[in-house]
Design a protein around this motif. Structure first.
Motif, PDB file in Angstrom:
ATOM      1  N   ILE A 190      39.170  40.087  41.753  1.00 36.36           N
ATOM      2  CA  ILE A 190      37.253  40.079  42.224  1.00 36.36           C
ATOM      3  C   ILE A 190      37.852  39.085  40.648  1.00 36.36           C
ATOM      4  O   ILE A 190      37.658  39.295  39.500  1.00 36.36           O
ATOM      5  N   TYR A 191      37.203  37.654  40.715  1.00 36.79           N
ATOM      6  CA  TYR A 191      37.081  36.527  39.402  1.00 36.79           C
ATOM      7  C   TYR A 191      35.897  36.158  39.885  1.00 36.79           C
ATOM      8  O   TYR A 191      35.625  35.600  40.935  1.00 36.79           O
ATOM      9  N   PRO A 192      34.930  36.102  39.117  1.00 31.67           N
ATOM     10  CA  PRO A 192      33.484  35.423  39.146  1.00 31.67           C
ATOM     11  C   PRO A 192      33.858  34.299  39.233  1.00 31.67           C
ATOM     12  O   PRO A 192      34.657  33.302  38.753  1.00 31.67           O
ATOM     13  N   ASP A 230      30.868  33.837  33.578  1.00 32.53           N
ATOM     14  CA  ASP A 230      30.469  35.081  33.772  1.00 32.53           C
ATOM     15  C   ASP A 230      31.043  36.314  33.610  1.00 32.53           C
ATOM     16  O   ASP A 230      30.451  37.342  34.332  1.00 32.53           O
ATOM     17  N   TYR A 231      32.305  36.200  32.839  1.00 28.43           N
ATOM     18  CA  TYR A 231      32.773  36.919  33.162  1.00 28.43           C
ATOM     19  C   TYR A 231      32.563  38.490  32.453  1.00 28.43           C
ATOM     20  O   TYR A 231      32.194  39.577  33.144  1.00 28.43           O
ATOM     21  N   GLY A 262      39.251  37.590  34.997  1.00 23.65           N
ATOM     22  CA  GLY A 262      38.631  38.557  36.763  1.00 23.65           C
ATOM     23  C   GLY A 262      39.375  39.875  36.088  1.00 23.65           C
ATOM     24  O   GLY A 262      39.592  39.968  35.106  1.00 23.65           O
ATOM     25  N   PHE A 263      39.026  40.798  37.552  1.00 25.51           N
ATOM     26  CA  PHE A 263      39.481  42.003  37.024  1.00 25.51           C
ATOM     27  C   PHE A 263      40.531  42.457  38.616  1.00 25.51           C
ATOM     28  O   PHE A 263      40.452  41.673  39.789  1.00 25.51           O
ATOM     29  N   ASP A 293      23.482  39.419  42.352  1.00 22.63           N
ATOM     30  CA  ASP A 293      23.616  38.625  42.543  1.00 22.63           C
ATOM     31  C   ASP A 293      24.721  37.435  41.830  1.00 22.63           C
ATOM     32  O   ASP A 293      24.980  36.757  41.396  1.00 22.63           O
ATOM     33  N   MET A 294      26.066  38.527  42.337  1.00 24.89           N
ATOM     34  CA  MET A 294      27.405  37.962  40.860  1.00 24.89           C
ATOM     35  C   MET A 294      28.459  37.530  42.642  1.00 24.89           C
ATOM     36  O   MET A 294      28.726  38.406  43.508  1.00 24.89           O
ATOM     37  N   THR A 295      28.328  35.854  42.160  1.00 27.13           N
ATOM     38  CA  THR A 295      29.560  35.357  43.543  1.00 27.13           C
ATOM     39  C   THR A 295      31.050  35.417  42.757  1.00 27.13           C
ATOM     40  O   THR A 295      30.900  34.967  41.989  1.00 27.13           O
TER      41      THR A 295
END
Length: 598
Positions: free
Chosen positions: A298-300, A305-306, A336-337, A359-361
């Motif tokens: 999962i990456y911002p 935004d990391y 990312g993760f 609110d994270m895309t």
């Protein structure tokens, strides 16, 4: 203690668990008309919209039966296969279970798997035939199915309709008469089972527990057995619609505990609470760390935004202990993760909650499972491969093992052929075929987990016209002939699109991936070659053609060499552009790889 009853509700998805819980709460007067609403225990917006239970919910009811006051502790459990660990912990906290079967759909795969879980824990099972008011209800046939499955009498099955309230009084009487009261020693050292925890931003982690022996008092010095940490019980109480603080909770009862813990890792579902000064000698059996089945990155969308994504994931983990994540970086997507999930529905839910609650895309990479690789140098040392990029060089590989599952599919006998061919296409081996009734068949397969990760469930529903139900459990690792397929864009590998595939399917899937990407990648000023490769061998190629300006438009008449000169000049420019050109990959491209059969 003889007036306490602890029970849970188990059933397949959509058989009416949450609606029945609503009716029981209304009938016992636990909620007022003003507070009541559909799916009362499902507190998340997402649960209401999708009509599924994601978390188990506990609530206490009081009911007067034959002049005596009884305390009923109900735990409503999720029905989906991805959340089965939570169901098993809820079952361990109870003495009885309501087994709900839909009169229109009969017994499904999840019904049987949850029933076996309950029987392993020696629970008293009360069968309830729900939705008897539906025109499509097949009451007599389904009652016979339940009798055959449980080996009970026809009179034991309670016909009910959670929607209209038929049979609710009979269910409450059966709970009091058939379910045994809890057994526990009130003077023994404290021994309590944690079956759930939730995060409250103001008060820290709230732990839900069931006391087996002894009692837990406010201010007591307590200890968690699995983590070995000790705390003070700041507040204990019972779970009504709102929490009710109490001075003490005794053996047999269910309650909540607040210790001011802020770290979710310190509380594990299934752990045992005991007294710090006088600890119990035996912990509650059945505790295990949740093992993720499916992994995805999962990456911002924006790399800045990391840190926001990290804090969002940590808060989400407090509420959902089965989410596991570690930081990783990708050449294509930045920081990312790498996250572990219990299944594809779990992945979808987490992605949706990140977007709604924080609110994270985010961009999600192709999900895969965890493999074990062994090299020629150290054939006994396993290397954990969670990401295709971790796979050692193919020349040094001895073997790769992948996780297998035992899949149980219940379907109508008309669809046996199409279900079998789907499972065989997904490298499944049939191990058993059992006719539950002349109309319904249970098929058992050994299958690689990697094959069911993508679109298996959707396709199973399609080939069986919605009549198949599916359940699975892991059975260990088996050696497999796996290869790593890389996708190259303009000559450079896109690590986020790499996949570990079985050698027999690699060519087909590589070709499909290239075709799909050609449709989705926007055209640039230069040709973009899209290639699929196994090691150094290219197995498929597609080209996204360049957008070309008509350079010969101003050239009228004259010798052909004038036109050729202009075209050659354009060709050189395109070649130079291709060397420095950068290809943007749209988010749809990552998602499209999952739906190659569409």
């Amino acid at each position: 203690m003889k007036n306490i009853r602890n029970f849970c509700i188990i059933a397949h998805i959509d058989h009416g668990k949450s609606t029945l819980a609503d009716r029981l709460l209304e009938f016992t007067g636990s909620v007022t008309d003003r507070e009541s609403q559909a799916q009362l225990l499902d507190s998340m917006d997402l649960e209401r919209e999708r009509g599924i239970t994601i978390k188990s919910h506990a609530i206490q009811m009081n009911y007067t039966y034959k002049g005596e006051e009884y305390v009923l502790n109900l735990i409503d459990t999720p029905g989906h296969v991805d959340f089965s660990y939570e169901v098993s912990r809820s079952i361990a906290a109870c003495e009885g279970a309501l087994l709900i079967v839909d009169a229109a759909q009969s017994i499904q795969a999840q019904t049987i798997s949850n029933l076996y879980l309950a029987l392993e824990n020696d629970l008293e099972i009360i069968p309830v035939l729900n939705k008897v008011d539906l025109p499509s209800a097949n009451v007599d046939v389904v009652t016979d199915d339940i009798v055959e499955l449980l080996g009970c009498e026809i009179e034991d099955v309670i016909p009910a309709s959670a929607k209209t309230g038929i049979g609710i009084e009979e269910i409450l009487s059966a709970i009091i008469e058939r379910i045994p009261p809890p057994t526990g020693k009130i003077d023994a050292p404290l021994r309590a089972l944690i079956f759930d925890s939730v995060y409250n931003p103001f008060r820290g982690v709230e732990t839900y527990f069931r006391v087996i022996n002894g009692s837990i008092k406010k201010g007591q010095h307590i200890k968690f057995v699995a983590t070995g940490k000790d705390y003070f019980a700041d507040e204990v109480g019972t779970l009504r619609l709102k929490q009710e603080p109490k001075k003490e909770i005794k053996a047999g009862d269910v309650g909540y505990l607040i210790t001011g813990i802020k770290e979710a890792r310190e509380i594990k579902v299934g752990d045992t609470i005991t007294d710090a000064k006088n600890p119990t000698t035996e912990a509650v059996a059945g505790f295990e760390d949740v093992k993720p089945m499916v992994f995805a990155g999962i990456y911002p969308v924006d790399t800045e935004d990391y840190e926001d994504l990290r804090s969002s994931m940590e808060k989400l983990q407090l509420n959902d202990a089965s989410l596991v994540f570690i930081p990783e970086s990708s050449a294509a997507l930045g920081f990312g993760f790498r996250c572990g999930f219990l299944g594809m529905l779990h992945l979808e839910i987490i992605q949706e909650r990140l977007e709604r609650e924080f609110d994270m895309t985010v961009i999600t990479t192709v999900p895969n499972v965890s493999y074990h690789a062994f090299t020629h140098k150290n054939p006994d040392t396993k290397i954990l491969v969670n990401n295709p990029t971790d796979l050692p060089d193919p020349s040094s590989l001895n073997r790769v093992e992948e996780p297998y599952i035992k899949a149980s599919i219940i379907t109508k006998s008309d669809f046996v052929g199409s279900v079998m061919s789907l499972c065989i296409e997904k490298r499944g081996q049939i191990t058993n075929q059992n006719y539950l009734t002349p109309e319904r068949v249970e098929l058992t397969f050994d299958m690689p987990l990697a094959e069911i990760v993508f679109d298996f469930y959707d396709r199973l529903k399609t080939v069986s016209k919605g009549y198949a139900s599916f359940d699975y459990s892991p059975i260990g690792m088996r050696a497999s002939k796996l290869v790593k397929v890389d996708v190259l864009l303009n000559g450079s590998i896109v690590d986020a699109l790499s996949a570990l595939l079985h050698a027999d399917n690699a060519y087909d899937i590589g070709k499909k991936m290239c075709e799909k990407l050609r449709e989705l990648i926007p055209r640039q000023q230069f040709d973009i070659p899209i290639q699929a490769a196994i090691g150094a061998k290219i197995i498929s190629r597609e080209t996204v053609k360049a957008l070309r300006k008509d350079v010969t438009a101003k050239c009228y008449g004259g010798d052909i060499s004038r036109k050729r000169k202009l075209l050659e000049k354009q060709k050189k420019g395109k070649k130079r552009m291709r060397l420095v050109g950068n290809v943007e990959i749209p988010q749809e491209a990552f998602m499209a790889v999952l739906k190659l059969n569409d």
